[in-house]
Structure formats: C-alpha cells, structure tokens
Design an enzyme around this catalytic site. Structure first.
Site, PDB file in Angstrom:
ATOM      1  N   SER A  28       0.862  -1.190   0.000  1.00 19.61           N
ATOM      2  CA  SER A  28       0.000   0.000   0.000  1.00 19.61           C
ATOM      3  C   SER A  28       0.900   1.243   0.000  1.00 19.61           C
ATOM      4  O   SER A  28       2.110   1.124   0.211  1.00 19.61           O
ATOM      5  CB  SER A  28      -0.872  -0.017   1.253  1.00 19.61           C
ATOM      6  OG  SER A  28      -0.040   0.116   2.385  1.00 19.61           O
ATOM      7  N   ASN A  58       1.343   3.352   2.228  1.00 21.64           N
ATOM      8  CA  ASN A  58       2.028   3.485   3.512  1.00 21.64           C
ATOM      9  C   ASN A  58       2.697   2.194   3.969  1.00 21.64           C
ATOM     10  O   ASN A  58       2.881   1.962   5.163  1.00 21.64           O
ATOM     11  CB  ASN A  58       1.057   3.994   4.580  1.00 21.64           C
ATOM     12  CG  ASN A  58       1.751   4.990   5.508  1.00 21.64           C
ATOM     13  OD1 ASN A  58       2.960   4.897   5.755  1.00 21.64           O
ATOM     14  ND2 ASN A  58       1.007   5.937   6.019  1.00 21.64           N
ATOM     15  N   SER A  59       3.087   1.367   3.018  1.00 18.65           N
ATOM     16  CA  SER A  59       3.690   0.069   3.355  1.00 18.65           C
ATOM     17  C   SER A  59       5.030   0.212   4.064  1.00 18.65           C
ATOM     18  O   SER A  59       5.950   0.866   3.563  1.00 18.65           O
ATOM     19  CB  SER A  59       3.863  -0.730   2.063  1.00 18.65           C
ATOM     20  OG  SER A  59       4.881  -1.695   2.202  1.00 18.65           O
ATOM     21  N   ASN A  60       5.134  -0.421   5.230  1.00 18.91           N
ATOM     22  CA  ASN A  60       6.410  -0.457   5.952  1.00 18.91           C
ATOM     23  C   ASN A  60       7.399  -1.371   5.237  1.00 18.91           C
ATOM     24  O   ASN A  60       8.602  -1.144   5.259  1.00 18.91           O
ATOM     25  CB  ASN A  60       6.191  -0.951   7.382  1.00 18.91           C
ATOM     26  CG  ASN A  60       5.333   0.011   8.183  1.00 18.91           C
ATOM     27  OD1 ASN A  60       5.696   1.157   8.375  1.00 18.91           O
ATOM     28  ND2 ASN A  60       4.172  -0.447   8.641  1.00 18.91           N
ATOM     29  N   THR A 117       7.787  -1.946   1.947  1.00 18.55           N
ATOM     30  CA  THR A 117       8.476  -1.329   0.807  1.00 18.55           C
ATOM     31  C   THR A 117       9.561  -0.358   1.291  1.00 18.55           C
ATOM     32  O   THR A 117      10.620  -0.247   0.681  1.00 18.55           O
ATOM     33  CB  THR A 117       7.501  -0.578  -0.132  1.00 18.55           C
ATOM     34  OG1 THR A 117       6.815   0.422   0.616  1.00 18.55           O
ATOM     35  CG2 THR A 117       6.491  -1.528  -0.758  1.00 18.55           C
TER      36      THR A 117
END
Ligand SMILES: *Cc1c(COP(=O)(O)O)cnc(C)c1O
Length: 339
Positions: free
Chosen positions: A81, A83-85, A87
């Site tokens: 997403s 706000n992906s941690n 990535t």
C-alpha cells in the site's frame, strides 16, 4: 539432532545481510499489567529492530535481501500500500547494498507524500501507482516486468507483498527462537504471543518456530483488516513452505492457527484508524511511554486488551505483545489522532 537445533543451524547457513540490531528488548508492561489485573504482560520491542524506523519487516528483509544479493540482483521489485512499511525497509536495505527498487504501489498517487511513501521517495525508489487490484494480480505484473528487465540485461529480484514467503518468514522463526531464549533467561514461560497480521508472514514464522521447539506457546494473530479466512490460508501455506525449506515438517492442529478479525478490533478496515485504536495509542503512550501505530499495532493491542477482559488468559500466564512497528504512519494521521 532435535528439530529446533536443525532449523537453527540451517538458518545460520542461509544468506543474510545484517540490517538489524538484535536481540530486540523484551520488557514488562508493568503499568498495564496492574491496570488490567490479569496476566503478566510483556512487550517484544520489534519497533526497535534498529533499521530506519524499524518494525517487523526488517527481520524479513535480512533474509530476502541476502537471497537477492546471493543471486547478484541489481534491482528489487516489490509491492504494498502507499504506507507500506515493507516497501520502505526493502528500499532502504537495497540502497545499502547498492541496489535499486521499483515499487508497485496499490492505489493511485495521493496529493501529498507522507509516511512511508515520503521515505520511499527520499530513498529514491521508482514508485509506480498500479491502481486498486488484488496483490495476486500485481505479483503477475511484477514478474512480467522482471522478465522485461532481464531482456535488457538487468538482474531483478521480485519480493511478494509483505515479504511473505518462506525466506521472509524465516526472520520470524528466528524471532521466536530469540524470544524463547529471552523468556528462559527471565525465568518465565512464553504462554501467549499476540501480534498484528497482514500477510501471514510473521504469524507463520512464529508458529513454525514454536512448533519445532515443541513449546506450548500460543500465537494469536489480530487481523489488520484482512479477512480471517485469507490470513489463515496464507499462514497455513507458509508453514508448509517453511517445512519444505528446512526439511523439518510441522503439522498444524486445528486450534494452532488463531486469527481474530473482530470488527471491534479492526474498525472500518485496513489502513483506517479506529477510535479504539487511537485510544490505546494514547493509553500506551501515557502509561508506558511506548508508541503504537494507527494501522497495525494499535488494533492488535485493542484485541489483546479485549481478550484480557474476556478472560482468555489465566492470571498466572504470561502474554507477550509483539510490537511490529509502523511508526511512520503516525504522521499521516495527525488529524485523526489529535482532535
Ligand atoms: C506488515 C506489518 C504487519 C503485518 O505483518 P505480516 O507479517 O505481513 O502479517 C504488522 N504490523 C506492522 C507495523 C507491519 O508493517
């Protein structure tokens, strides 16, 4: 040789890049334990894995990027997403190793870059917004792009959403071993672990580790909003994949895979902060000086407190809350958290 030793030795031989500072602390939640007058509560501080805002994805990234490096990859393709941690950790880790990253971000370009998206931009990730579609579809798009890059002489390495494959989940097999050692040193039994689940990677690793050590530890996953059936299927598949990877088969009983997606815990769904979640962010901040995040860990903490109220744990048991991190999202939800 017993199963635990065999798995630990195999992990020791796997390609791995050191990005974290381990072990993370295991601390008692003394104020909270007193407040709820239930089991003894502890917190495993994987919000302090030590790498660029930390979190659970750093443990997975060590093995995933280790494998990528072994295969001489020069660019990582992964998804999540905005706000992906995951990535963010992959991008930062890849940079350290001299690799680039191409991110297939679910959704469309937001007006403003905040949280992990902003961090990804700073680290120079190539960010592509691919629209809202299932991750299985995005995975196929990444594999197609990887083939095209290979034709151009590049060496791409594709990582699934959340880093959720057996190599990534190995980070949490290791975390379970670490936690087991810490509780032994403290002279307490590791009865329950409660954590937030989004792809089954963390849950399957913990569960696999607990099983090979033949402990009675229960792993309780609280959904991040993903349907329970999906998370159970993912974790089950990953435990099978870990069995294959290590050559040590773990057979799950029906009551081993515990996933709770109670609407009281997840609120309106993935990525949407809930009132209860915001309340526990403030509760933990003001009573323990610990920061939870609005997307994952706060929802799992709502679940853990509710389970305590429901009497799900005995008074003489120990419950460890696994803090999976997620701090950057705090700054994306200022209006919701402080009003
Ligand atoms: C990704 C993530 C989770 C979920 O972990 P999975 O291994 O994908 O189930 C929980 N908390 C935070 C902060 C995360 O970033």
């Amino acid at each position: 040789m017993d199963a635990g030793k065999k798995v630990a030795e195999k992990i020791g031989r796997m390609p791995r890049v050191r990005l974290t500072r381990l072990p993370t602390p295991l601390e008692e939640l003394s104020s909270l334990s007193k407040m709820f007058d239930g089991p003894r509560m502890f917190i495993k501080r994987d919000d302090l894995t030590g790498m660029m805002f930390s979190g659970n994805k750093a443990r997975k990234a060590e093995f995933l990027l280790g494998d990528a490096q072994e295969r001489e990859a020069d660019v990582i393709l992964t998804t999540g997403s905005p706000n992906s941690n995951h990535t963010r950790v992959i991008t930062a880790g890849a940079r350290k190793l001299g690799m680039g990253s191409i991110l297939f971000v679910k959704g469309s370009r937001p007006k403003e870059y905040t949280g992990n998206l902003l961090l990804n931009a700073i680290f120079g990730a190539e960010i592509r917004f691919v629209g809202v579609k299932p991750y299985s579809k995005i995975q196929k798009e990444m594999e197609k792009e990887a083939k095209a890059l290979e034709k151009k002489g590049r060496k791409p390495y594709v990582i699934p959403v959340g880093g959720a494959n057996a190599i990534g989940a190995t980070g949490y097999v290791n975390a379970l071993f670490e936690l087991h050692e810490q509780t032994e040193e403290m002279g307490i039994t590791l009865d329950h672990i409660v954590h937030c689940s989004g792809t089954g990677g963390t849950q399957s690793g913990l569960l696999y580790g607990a099983k090979v050590l033949e402990t009675k530890t229960k792993v309780i996953a609280i959904s991040d909003g993903t349907p329970k059936e999906e998370l159970i299927a993912d974790a089950k598949r990953l435990v099978g994949d870990l069995s294959d990877l290590f050559g040590v088969k773990v057979v799950l009983n029906r009551d081993d895979l515990i996933v709770d997606d109670d609407i009281k815990y997840i609120g309106k769904g993935y990525g949407i902060p809930s009132k209860e979640g915001i309340d526990v962010i403030k509760l933990l901040a003001m009573n323990e000086g610990i920061l939870l995040d609005p997307v994952y860990s706060s929802k799992a903490m709502v679940g853990m407190i509710d389970l305590i109220w429901k009497g799900a744990f005995e008074r003489d048991e120990n419950v460890v809350f696994l803090h999976t991190g997620g701090a950057p999202a705090i700054f994306s939800f200022g209006d919701e958290i402080w009003r």
